[in-house]
Structure formats: C-alpha cells, structure tokens
Motif scaffolding. Structure first.
Motif, PDB file in Angstrom:
ATOM      1  N   LYS A  65       0.816  -1.228   0.000  1.00 20.91           N
ATOM      2  CA  LYS A  65       0.000   0.000   0.000  1.00 20.91           C
ATOM      3  C   LYS A  65       0.851   1.280   0.000  1.00 20.91           C
ATOM      4  N   HIS A  66       1.959   1.247  -0.728  1.00 22.66           N
ATOM      5  CA  HIS A  66       2.862   2.396  -0.730  1.00 22.66           C
ATOM      6  C   HIS A  66       2.232   3.638  -1.360  1.00 22.66           C
ATOM      7  N   ILE A  67       1.364   3.448  -2.343  1.00 20.99           N
ATOM      8  CA  ILE A  67       0.714   4.605  -2.962  1.00 20.99           C
ATOM      9  C   ILE A  67      -0.169   5.314  -1.940  1.00 20.99           C
ATOM     10  N   TYR A  68      -0.940   4.542  -1.175  1.00 21.67           N
ATOM     11  CA  TYR A  68      -1.823   5.135  -0.167  1.00 21.67           C
ATOM     12  C   TYR A  68      -1.011   5.754   0.973  1.00 21.67           C
ATOM     13  N   ILE A  69       0.093   5.084   1.336  1.00 22.67           N
ATOM     14  CA  ILE A  69       0.972   5.644   2.367  1.00 22.67           C
ATOM     15  C   ILE A  69       1.561   6.960   1.875  1.00 22.67           C
ATOM     16  N   GLY A  70       1.960   6.986   0.596  1.00 21.69           N
ATOM     17  CA  GLY A  70       2.516   8.206   0.016  1.00 21.69           C
ATOM     18  C   GLY A  70       1.521   9.355   0.022  1.00 21.69           C
ATOM     19  N   ILE A  71       0.268   9.045  -0.305  1.00 18.28           N
ATOM     20  CA  ILE A  71      -0.780  10.075  -0.282  1.00 18.28           C
ATOM     21  C   ILE A  71      -0.981  10.586   1.145  1.00 18.28           C
ATOM     22  N   SER A  72      -0.985   9.667   2.114  1.00 19.77           N
ATOM     23  CA  SER A  72      -1.178  10.057   3.525  1.00 19.77           C
ATOM     24  C   SER A  72      -0.038  10.941   4.010  1.00 19.77           C
ATOM     25  N   ILE A  73       1.186  10.573   3.645  1.00 15.75           N
ATOM     26  CA  ILE A  73       2.345  11.369   4.050  1.00 15.75           C
ATOM     27  C   ILE A  73       2.288  12.750   3.409  1.00 15.75           C
ATOM     28  N   SER A  74       1.906  12.782   2.138  1.00 10.85           N
ATOM     29  CA  SER A  74       1.790  14.049   1.419  1.00 10.85           C
ATOM     30  C   SER A  74       0.758  14.962   2.084  1.00 10.85           C
ATOM     31  N   LEU A  75      -0.377  14.389   2.453  1.00  8.43           N
ATOM     32  CA  LEU A  75      -1.418  15.175   3.109  1.00  8.43           C
ATOM     33  C   LEU A  75      -0.978  15.633   4.498  1.00  8.43           C
ATOM     34  N   PHE A  76      -0.238  14.774   5.191  1.00  8.15           N
ATOM     35  CA  PHE A  76       0.276  15.141   6.518  1.00  8.15           C
ATOM     36  C   PHE A  76       1.204  16.350   6.414  1.00  8.15           C
ATOM     37  N   PHE A  77       2.133  16.299   5.460  1.00  6.65           N
ATOM     38  CA  PHE A  77       3.066  17.416   5.275  1.00  6.65           C
ATOM     39  C   PHE A  77       2.349  18.669   4.782  1.00  6.65           C
ATOM     40  N   SER A  78       1.322  18.461   3.947  1.00 14.58           N
ATOM     41  CA  SER A  78       0.622  19.628   3.402  1.00 14.58           C
ATOM     42  C   SER A  78      -0.141  20.383   4.496  1.00 14.58           C
ATOM     43  N   LEU A  79      -0.612  19.663   5.538  1.00 16.49           N
ATOM     44  CA  LEU A  79      -1.289  20.327   6.658  1.00 16.49           C
ATOM     45  C   LEU A  79      -0.350  21.315   7.341  1.00 16.49           C
ATOM     46  N   PHE A  80       0.839  20.831   7.688  1.00 15.77           N
ATOM     47  CA  PHE A  80       1.808  21.708   8.337  1.00 15.77           C
ATOM     48  C   PHE A  80       2.355  22.741   7.356  1.00 15.77           C
ATOM     49  N   GLY A  81       2.464  22.351   6.089  1.00 14.55           N
ATOM     50  CA  GLY A  81       2.942  23.285   5.080  1.00 14.55           C
ATOM     51  C   GLY A  81       2.024  24.474   4.919  1.00 14.55           C
ATOM     52  N   LEU A  82       0.720  24.221   4.843  1.00 12.35           N
ATOM     53  CA  LEU A  82      -0.243  25.314   4.712  1.00 12.35           C
ATOM     54  C   LEU A  82      -0.245  26.200   5.960  1.00 12.35           C
ATOM     55  N   TYR A  83      -0.065  25.584   7.116  1.00 13.11           N
ATOM     56  CA  TYR A  83      -0.009  26.380   8.345  1.00 13.11           C
ATOM     57  C   TYR A  83       1.222  27.291   8.346  1.00 13.11           C
ATOM     58  N   PHE A  84       2.359  26.732   7.938  1.00 14.36           N
ATOM     59  CA  PHE A  84       3.573  27.544   7.874  1.00 14.36           C
ATOM     60  C   PHE A  84       3.440  28.658   6.841  1.00 14.36           C
ATOM     61  N   VAL A  85       2.807  28.361   5.696  1.00 10.35           N
ATOM     62  CA  VAL A  85       2.582  29.384   4.674  1.00 10.35           C
ATOM     63  C   VAL A  85       1.727  30.505   5.263  1.00 10.35           C
ATOM     64  N   TYR A  86       0.681  30.138   5.979  1.00  9.19           N
ATOM     65  CA  TYR A  86      -0.209  31.105   6.624  1.00  9.19           C
ATOM     66  C   TYR A  86       0.576  32.011   7.587  1.00  9.19           C
ATOM     67  N   LYS A  87       1.399  31.390   8.436  1.00  8.05           N
ATOM     68  CA  LYS A  87       2.168  32.168   9.413  1.00  8.05           C
ATOM     69  C   LYS A  87       3.226  33.032   8.723  1.00  8.05           C
ATOM     70  N   LEU A  88       3.947  32.439   7.777  1.00 11.11           N
ATOM     71  CA  LEU A  88       5.030  33.152   7.113  1.00 11.11           C
ATOM     72  C   LEU A  88       4.510  34.313   6.266  1.00 11.11           C
ATOM     73  N   MET A  89       3.359  34.105   5.619  1.00 10.51           N
ATOM     74  CA  MET A  89       2.807  35.178   4.786  1.00 10.51           C
ATOM     75  C   MET A  89       2.473  36.406   5.631  1.00 10.51           C
ATOM     76  N   HIS A  90       1.872  36.177   6.784  1.00  8.39           N
ATOM     77  CA  HIS A  90       1.530  37.314   7.653  1.00  8.39           C
ATOM     78  C   HIS A  90       2.788  38.024   8.134  1.00  8.39           C
ATOM     79  N   TRP A  91       3.797  37.255   8.512  1.00  2.77           N
ATOM     80  CA  TRP A  91       5.040  37.850   8.997  1.00  2.77           C
ATOM     81  C   TRP A  91       5.737  38.648   7.888  1.00  2.77           C
ATOM     82  N   ILE A  92       5.806  38.052   6.691  1.00  4.92           N
ATOM     83  CA  ILE A  92       6.486  38.705   5.566  1.00  4.92           C
ATOM     84  C   ILE A  92       5.736  39.956   5.114  1.00  4.92           C
ATOM     85  N   VAL A  93       4.420  39.854   4.985  1.00  3.60           N
ATOM     86  CA  VAL A  93       3.633  41.005   4.517  1.00  3.60           C
ATOM     87  C   VAL A  93       3.665  42.136   5.549  1.00  3.60           C
ATOM     88  N   ASN A  94       3.617  41.788   6.830  1.00  2.00           N
ATOM     89  CA  ASN A  94       3.695  42.823   7.865  1.00  2.00           C
ATOM     90  C   ASN A  94       5.032  43.551   7.838  1.00  2.00           C
TER      91      ASN A  94
END
Length: 425
Positions: A286-315
């Motif tokens: 089930k490596h394809i499904y594991i890969g999708i799960s890992i991708s989604l896991f990283f994307s959660l934290f990635g979007l959060y970091f983008v949210y935080k970094l965008m506010h800091w950079i724009v400010n």
C-alpha cells in the motif's frame, strides 16, 4: 528596501550556485569505497571507460541543474513581486473581464506564461543535455508538445486551487489554511484516481502488454501476491528516451502496473519479472496510499507555515513586495515561493521515506522471484542506459534520490545471491 531585497537575493543565489559548482565539480569524487571495488556494484565491471566518463560528466551537470533550478524559481517569484508584475497582471485581469473567476484566470495565465518563458532556458538546457548524452530520443517538436501540455494541465489545476484558496482567505483569514487542507484531501484522491486514465494518456499511448506469454508470467506473480490484476500495461517511451523504467500508478479501479517499452526491448523476461515483482510490492504494501497520507500530513503543516510566514512577511516587507493584504490575488507568487521552499526543505525526509519503501520492494522482489541475479543485471542495465551514478555524492542522494543508490541495491542483491548459493550447497 526593494533594491536591497533584490540585491541580497541575487547575491545569495550566486553564492549558492558557486557552492554547488564547487561541491559537484571539485569536492566530490566518483571513486567507490575500497570494499566495493571489483564487486558487481562496481560500474567498471559493467561499463566501459567511455561510459564511465560520460556517466560522470552527465550526472554532474544534471545534478548542478537540479540544484540551481529550484532556487531560480524562488528568485523569479520574488522579482515578480518586487517589480510589481503581479500587480500589473491583476490589473490586466480586471480591465479585461468583469467576473472575478475570469479575472483570476487571466491573472494566472500571465503569471504562468511569464514563469514558463523565464524558466524555459533551464528546461531546454536539461533537454539538450539528455539529447547530447543520448538519453533522450525525443524530437524538439515532441518535447515542446509535452511542455505545452504541462503548461495547460498545471494551469487548470492551479486555477481550481487558487479560486478556492483565495475565496477561503476572504471568508476566514485565520482558518483558511485548515479549510483548504480539508478540501485538498478529496482533490488529491481525485487527481490520483484520474491520472492513469486522463492525464498520463495526454503524454503517451498506453496499451495492454502485447507479449501474452510474458503477461501470463507476470499475472502468475500477481496471483502469488494476491493482486487482482487482469492486465499489465506498456507505454511507448522509446520515442522519448532510451532509459528503462516501470511503475505503479493510480488508486482503486484505475490502479495500473506499467512497463516502458524500452524495458521490454532491453531486459530479458526473468529481469522483467524481477522488476514487476518490485512494482507489485508497492501495491501489496500500500505504498501509494501511504505516500498520499504522508503528502497530506506534510501539506497540513505546510499550509499552516505558509499562513504564518505570509503574515510575517507582509507585515514586515509588504510595501516592498507590493502586497497590501494576504487575501489579494497578487500575493499568489509569495504563496508559490513559500510552498516551493518548504517542499525543497522537506525533500530529504520524503526521499528518506521513499528509499525505505523502495528497499522493502527490492526485498519483496527477491523473495517472490528467488532470483537476485536477475535483479543485479537489471540494475546494471538501468545504470548503463540512464548513465546513472552508482554512488552519488551525499547531498545529491539526500535531495534527489527517492530510490536507494545502485551501489546499495546491487550490493544487497549480491549478498542475497551469495547467501542463496551457500544454502543450496
């Protein structure tokens, strides 16, 4: 401030490029550790002197292009913001259309076409390099066709993402990243599901394997692995490359095991069976499904970091970047810049996970076929046709290799071959 940011960014990029030029062309050496010299993993045992030289040259230039191309994208998006091009593209959209979705489409078209044109030289150098070293067999018109397909496929996907993402930004300035992540789950699964039957055929022709005797042997392996497979697919890659490959793609009823026709031409049946056993391991484990799960896991934290970094950079640097508020579409190059940087940063970890899965797939193929010698010859041919590095430099392995190195893979198979021979005696 605008000039200062641009100046320091260019200086950082030049220093970065000089470091990797020194690292790849001066510091590292293709010499194998002593204990591997003369083994079946030693490229001098299956490559002639000219092939060894070409492999070293090709790998160094290709690796250098990899390391400078991604930061070049960062520089590109930064200068699109600094010089106000993003603001201009937004204005063109607003003056050309009345409705918001169409304005967004026009904005993205100009942004994408600008990025396409400015990154084209690096893409062409990479294509030309593979042609020079006889890895690519693709004509320039065919290559340009693939580039244009890439452009429009990416445009459609990015457009859908941007429309939803910026709508969420306007509706919920503090939680858009979380709602966006929730929506990315079905979207990712949908794209993975349709890729084998909608996206991949845009580039190549896929047909059921023509060699029915070989297909029968492959399906026997599938049956032994409890894989409900009725067909193995082949794809006409010989028009584009001389390299060998096979892969598993898709999920659910659209899952496919695919063989490149170059593999069919260059590999013997027992070698193809080893490759197929390896690919079947990805399905079984089930490596394809594991890969999708890992991708989604990283994307959660990635979007959060983008949210935080965008506010800091724009400010801090909003006026210099011509960004007044996060939810304005002209901030999108900053989103692309941050996502690209985060993906580059987590690349070592995702590659490490992938190498672990590929190692398990190799072990599975050994157990299923009981023929490590076929695996050794297969990997030697893969290295030969692709002019691959057997023992790449550490940073190249960390950032580029989603598979174990050929040195590691062939050495493991050689150990298994010796073990099986001892058991038979």
């Amino acid at each position: 401030m605008t000039r200062k940011i641009g100046f320091y960014a260019v200086v950082a990029y030049v220093l970065y490029g000089l470091f990797f030029y020194w690292y790849l062309f001066q510091y590292t050496s293709p010499t194998l550790p002593f204990e591997y010299q003369g083994s079946q993993a030693d490229p001098s045992t299956f490559l002639n002197s000219r092939e060894l030289l070409l492999s070293e040259e090709y790998s160094r230039v290709r690796n250098f292009l990899f390391f400078i191309s991604t930061p070049f994208e960062w520089l590109l998006y930064l200068f699109i913001l600094l010089f106000g091009f993003s603001k201009v593209f937004k204005k063109w959209g607003e003056t050309s259309a009345k409705h918001k979705p169409l304005q967004t489409a026009i904005y993205l078209f100009w942004l994408n076409i600008t990025a396409f044109i400015l990154t084209f030289p690096i893409s062409y150098i990479s294509y030309s390099l593979s042609k020079t070293y006889h890895i690519s067999t693709q004509s320039f018109p065919s290559w340009m066709k693939d580039q244009l397909i890439d452009f429009w496929v990416n445009f459609v996907i990015v457009y859908l993402v941007v429309v939803v993402l910026y709508w969420l930004m306007r509706k919920s300035q503090k939680r858009w990243w979380l709602y966006g992540w929730f929506l990315s789950i079905p979207f990712t699964l949908f794209l993975t599901f349709i890729q084998p039957v909608v996206i991949d055929p845009l580039y190549n022709d896929f047909t059921p394997l023509k060699d029915k005797e070989l297909e029968t042997e492959i399906l026997k392996l599938a049956s032994a692995s409890n894989i409900p497979a009725d067909h193995v697919f082949e794809v006409n890659m010989s028009d584009k490359t001389s390299a060998l490959n096979a892969y598993v793609t898709g999920i659910g009823s659209n899952a496919r095991i695919v063989l490149w026709d170059t593999s069919l031409k260059e590999l013997e049946n027992e070698e193809i069976l080893f490759v197929m056993a390896h690919e079947m391991a990805h399905y079984v484990e089930k490596h394809i499904y594991i890969g999708i799960s890992i991708s989604l896991f990283f994307s959660l934290f990635g979007l959060y970091f983008v949210y935080k970094l965008m506010h800091w950079i724009v400010n801090r640097w909003g006026p210099a970047l011509k960004i007044s508020k996060i939810e304005d579409i002209q901030s999108f190059p900053l989103v692309l810049l941050l996502i690209s940087m985060l993906l580059f940063a987590v690349n070592p970890l995702t590659n490490l996970i992938s190498r672990y899965e590929e190692k398990r797939a190799d072990n599975y193929a050994i157990q299923l076929t009981d023929n490590p010698e076929a695996g050794i010859v297969t990997f030697q041919k893969l290295a030969k046709t692709g002019l691959s590095e057997v023992n790449p430099p550490l940073l190249v392995k960390i950032f580029r290799y989603s598979h174990p190195t050929m040195l590691e893979r062939i050495s493991k198979l050689e150990e298994e071959s010796i073990r099986l021979q001892n058991e038979k005696q």
